[in-house]
Design a protein around this motif. Structure first.
Motif, PDB file in Angstrom:
ATOM      1  N   ARG A  42       0.333  -1.096   0.203  1.00 55.46           N
ATOM      2  CA  ARG A  42      -0.399   0.289  -0.486  1.00 55.46           C
ATOM      3  C   ARG A  42       1.042   1.107   0.083  1.00 55.46           C
ATOM      4  O   ARG A  42       0.877   2.381  -0.949  1.00 55.46           O
ATOM      5  N   ALA A  43       2.155   1.228   0.604  1.00 53.83           N
ATOM      6  CA  ALA A  43       2.810   2.795   0.943  1.00 53.83           C
ATOM      7  C   ALA A  43       3.216   2.473  -0.261  1.00 53.83           C
ATOM      8  O   ALA A  43       3.608   3.780  -0.967  1.00 53.83           O
ATOM      9  N   LEU A  95      10.019  12.071  -0.798  1.00 53.37           N
ATOM     10  CA  LEU A  95       8.410  12.009  -0.394  1.00 53.37           C
ATOM     11  C   LEU A  95       9.220  11.975   1.187  1.00 53.37           C
ATOM     12  O   LEU A  95      10.460  11.657   1.356  1.00 53.37           O
ATOM     13  N   VAL A  96       7.719  11.430   1.592  1.00 57.12           N
ATOM     14  CA  VAL A  96       8.518  11.284   3.553  1.00 57.12           C
ATOM     15  C   VAL A  96       7.107  10.388   4.153  1.00 57.12           C
ATOM     16  O   VAL A  96       6.499  10.247   3.690  1.00 57.12           O
ATOM     17  N   SER A  97       8.210   9.582   4.667  1.00 57.50           N
ATOM     18  CA  SER A  97       7.415   8.287   5.609  1.00 57.50           C
ATOM     19  C   SER A  97       6.830   8.923   6.578  1.00 57.50           C
ATOM     20  O   SER A  97       7.855   9.677   7.665  1.00 57.50           O
ATOM     21  N   ASP A 141       8.613  -0.237  11.525  1.00 56.70           N
ATOM     22  CA  ASP A 141       7.396   0.001  11.019  1.00 56.70           C
ATOM     23  C   ASP A 141       7.542  -1.267   9.414  1.00 56.70           C
ATOM     24  O   ASP A 141       8.204  -2.310   9.380  1.00 56.70           O
ATOM     25  N   MET A 142       6.328  -0.815   8.634  1.00 54.01           N
ATOM     26  CA  MET A 142       6.051  -1.657   7.647  1.00 54.01           C
ATOM     27  C   MET A 142       5.826  -0.583   6.406  1.00 54.01           C
ATOM     28  O   MET A 142       5.781  -1.343   5.413  1.00 54.01           O
ATOM     29  N   GLU A 143       6.279   0.522   6.423  1.00 49.86           N
ATOM     30  CA  GLU A 143       6.084   0.942   5.590  1.00 49.86           C
ATOM     31  C   GLU A 143       7.240   2.214   4.555  1.00 49.86           C
ATOM     32  O   GLU A 143       7.913   2.412   3.350  1.00 49.86           O
ATOM     33  N   SER A 144       8.440   2.402   5.171  1.00 54.43           N
ATOM     34  CA  SER A 144       9.440   3.291   5.187  1.00 54.43           C
ATOM     35  C   SER A 144      10.026   2.225   4.256  1.00 54.43           C
ATOM     36  O   SER A 144      10.895   2.705   3.442  1.00 54.43           O
TER      37      SER A 144
END
Length: 236
Positions: free
Chosen positions: A47-48, A63-65, A145-148
């Motif tokens: 999704r990210a 881009l920023v996480s 985390d799960m997105e970065s």
């Protein structure tokens, strides 16, 4: 490094609300201000990655996480701010953030920001045992985390700068209760029936949920404290 417009990827509604007071929509570009575009992606790397690509297609320059994380280092506490210098992928990938951008953000803040690394994984890392195992493999990682990692990969492939802004929710020695992790949707929305069924089976978990809620508020308060620096264009 100079960014005219930033793209912020956020997994959860509550995390997004720490940056944007207006209406939110999922999986589409939302304008925070003239300089910041945001996508609430939902949890997880796929999704990210889709959100990051959507933001690049909308014309952002960096881009920023943005969001929360679990702690890996035992000294990290709820509400601690992570501004990592590097993102580790679970499959040995490594991405460096834009260090000049990171330094400008860090210097603009009135609260301490912890450097080092952040581990990004494909599946939730909510138990103390799992976090301990991650720290053994990635001893320089402050949190997980799960997105970065997905955001970093998209930025790297496009030749765009990125930074990571994450606030700690759960300490390294805390396991998240199943009633919490199994009772929210991909965007952090509460699924009441699932929660009630979990509490009926394990009523003592209510205390754990109250503690976790208080920790989440500390993490969100930290993000709210950082938001003005990002909104003010502290990027170059």
């Amino acid at each position: 490094m100079h960014c005219r417009r930033l793209g912020v990827v956020v997994a959860l509604d509550a995390e997004a609300q720490a940056l944007h007071a207006g209406a939110l929509r999922h999986d589409v570009v939302v304008e925070v201000n003239a300089q910041i575009l945001l996508v609430v992606s939902g949890m997880g790397p796929e999704r990210a990655m889709a959100a990051a690509r959507t933001l690049l297609a909308a014309g952002v320059d960096g881009l920023v996480s943005w969001g929360t994380a679990g702690a890996l280092q035992p000294e990290r506490k709820p509400g601690d701010l992570l501004l990592p210098e590097v993102v580790f992928g679970a499959s040995s990938q490594t991405w460096s953030v834009d260090l000049a951008w990171r330094e400008i953000l860090a210097q603009s803040l009135s609260l301490p920001a912890y450097a080092g690394g952040l581990l990004s994984v494909a599946t939730p890392c909510g138990s103390a045992a799992a976090k301990s195992a991650c720290l053994l493999d990635f001893p320089l990682a402050q949190g997980v985390d799960m997105e970065s990692g997905a955001i970093a990969a998209v930025a790297d492939a496009a030749g765009k700068p990125f930074v990571v802004i994450r606030s700690i929710v759960d300490p390294a020695d805390q396991s998240l209760p199943d009633a919490a992790t199994g009772s929210i949707d991909a965007y952090g929305g509460l699924q009441v029936l699932k929660l009630m069924r979990g509490l009926l089976r394990h009523p003592a978990v209510c205390v754990d949920l109250m503690r976790l809620g208080a920790q989440m508020q500390k993490a969100l308060n930290t993000l709210r404290a950082v938001a003005p620096s990002l909104q003010a264009g502290r990027v170059a």
